[in-house]
Design a protein around this motif. Structure first.
Motif, PDB file in Angstrom:
ATOM      1  N   LYS A  72       1.898  14.375   7.829  1.00  0.00           N
ATOM      2  CA  LYS A  72       2.324  15.159   6.664  1.00  0.00           C
ATOM      3  C   LYS A  72       3.527  16.036   7.001  1.00  0.00           C
ATOM      4  N   SER A 122      -4.523  14.462  -3.680  1.00  0.00           N
ATOM      5  CA  SER A 122      -3.671  15.007  -2.620  1.00  0.00           C
ATOM      6  C   SER A 122      -3.419  13.983  -1.515  1.00  0.00           C
ATOM      7  N   PHE A 123      -2.381  14.229  -0.757  1.00  0.00           N
ATOM      8  CA  PHE A 123      -2.031  13.385   0.389  1.00  0.00           C
ATOM      9  C   PHE A 123      -3.234  13.227   1.318  1.00  0.00           C
ATOM     10  N   LYS A 141      -6.006  11.009  -0.058  1.00  0.00           N
ATOM     11  CA  LYS A 141      -5.645   9.590  -0.041  1.00  0.00           C
ATOM     12  C   LYS A 141      -5.896   8.958   1.324  1.00  0.00           C
ATOM     13  N   LEU A 172       5.322  14.262  -1.270  1.00  0.00           N
ATOM     14  CA  LEU A 172       4.013  13.788  -0.817  1.00  0.00           C
ATOM     15  C   LEU A 172       3.195  13.185  -1.954  1.00  0.00           C
ATOM     16  N   GLU A 173       3.387  13.654  -3.159  1.00  0.00           N
ATOM     17  CA  GLU A 173       2.619  13.138  -4.299  1.00  0.00           C
ATOM     18  C   GLU A 173       2.967  11.680  -4.602  1.00  0.00           C
TER      19      GLU A 173
END
Length: 133
Positions: free
Chosen positions: A86, A67-68, A71, A96-97
């Motif tokens: 985000k 996930s964002f 990371k 976002l991926e």
């Protein structure tokens, strides 16, 4: 409590090597005294700044399929800015991926920050974010 304001970029590089070539300091920068004609990095050049103090910049390439938040939570003060970053990406209809790169730097280091889009990568400037330090 003190706060910091930083410029933020998020984006996608195809290759980690291209990321390092872009944000890394040019080793030849310090070889002679003619600093006014050279750029310390390709990132600095993209922002029309000959020198950036790398003590005030943080960046990373995170290409895992996670996930964002997973990371980028490991970066400095991320709990303070990650929700805002985000939200800004989502407002810009970014997937976002696909985001695998983060760059942020103290506001006073860059006068006119811009996004960079080319065939090797996209690095989207999402603005300034203020956070507690």
């Amino acid at each position: 409590m003190r706060t910091e304001i930083s410029h933020f970029w998020l984006g996608k590089f195809k290759l980690e090597e291209e990321y390092f070539d872009f944000v890394g300091e040019d080793e030849a920068y310090y070889e002679d005294d003619d600093y006014e004609e050279k750029y310390i990095s390709e990132f600095a050049k993209s922002q029309d700044e000959h020198f950036l103090d790398h003590d005030f910049i943080e960046s990373g390439f995170e290409n895992e399929a996670i996930s964002f938040e997973e990371k980028f939570l490991k970066y400095s003060y991320a709990k303070q800015w990650i929700v805002e970053a985000k939200e800004r990406l989502m407002n810009l209809n970014q997937n976002l991926e696909e985001i695998n790169t983060l760059v942020f730097i103290s506001k006073n280091q860059i006068k006119n920050p811009v996004s960079i889009m080319n065939s090797k990568f996209d690095l989207l400037y999402i603005g300034e974010i203020e956070y507690n330090i």
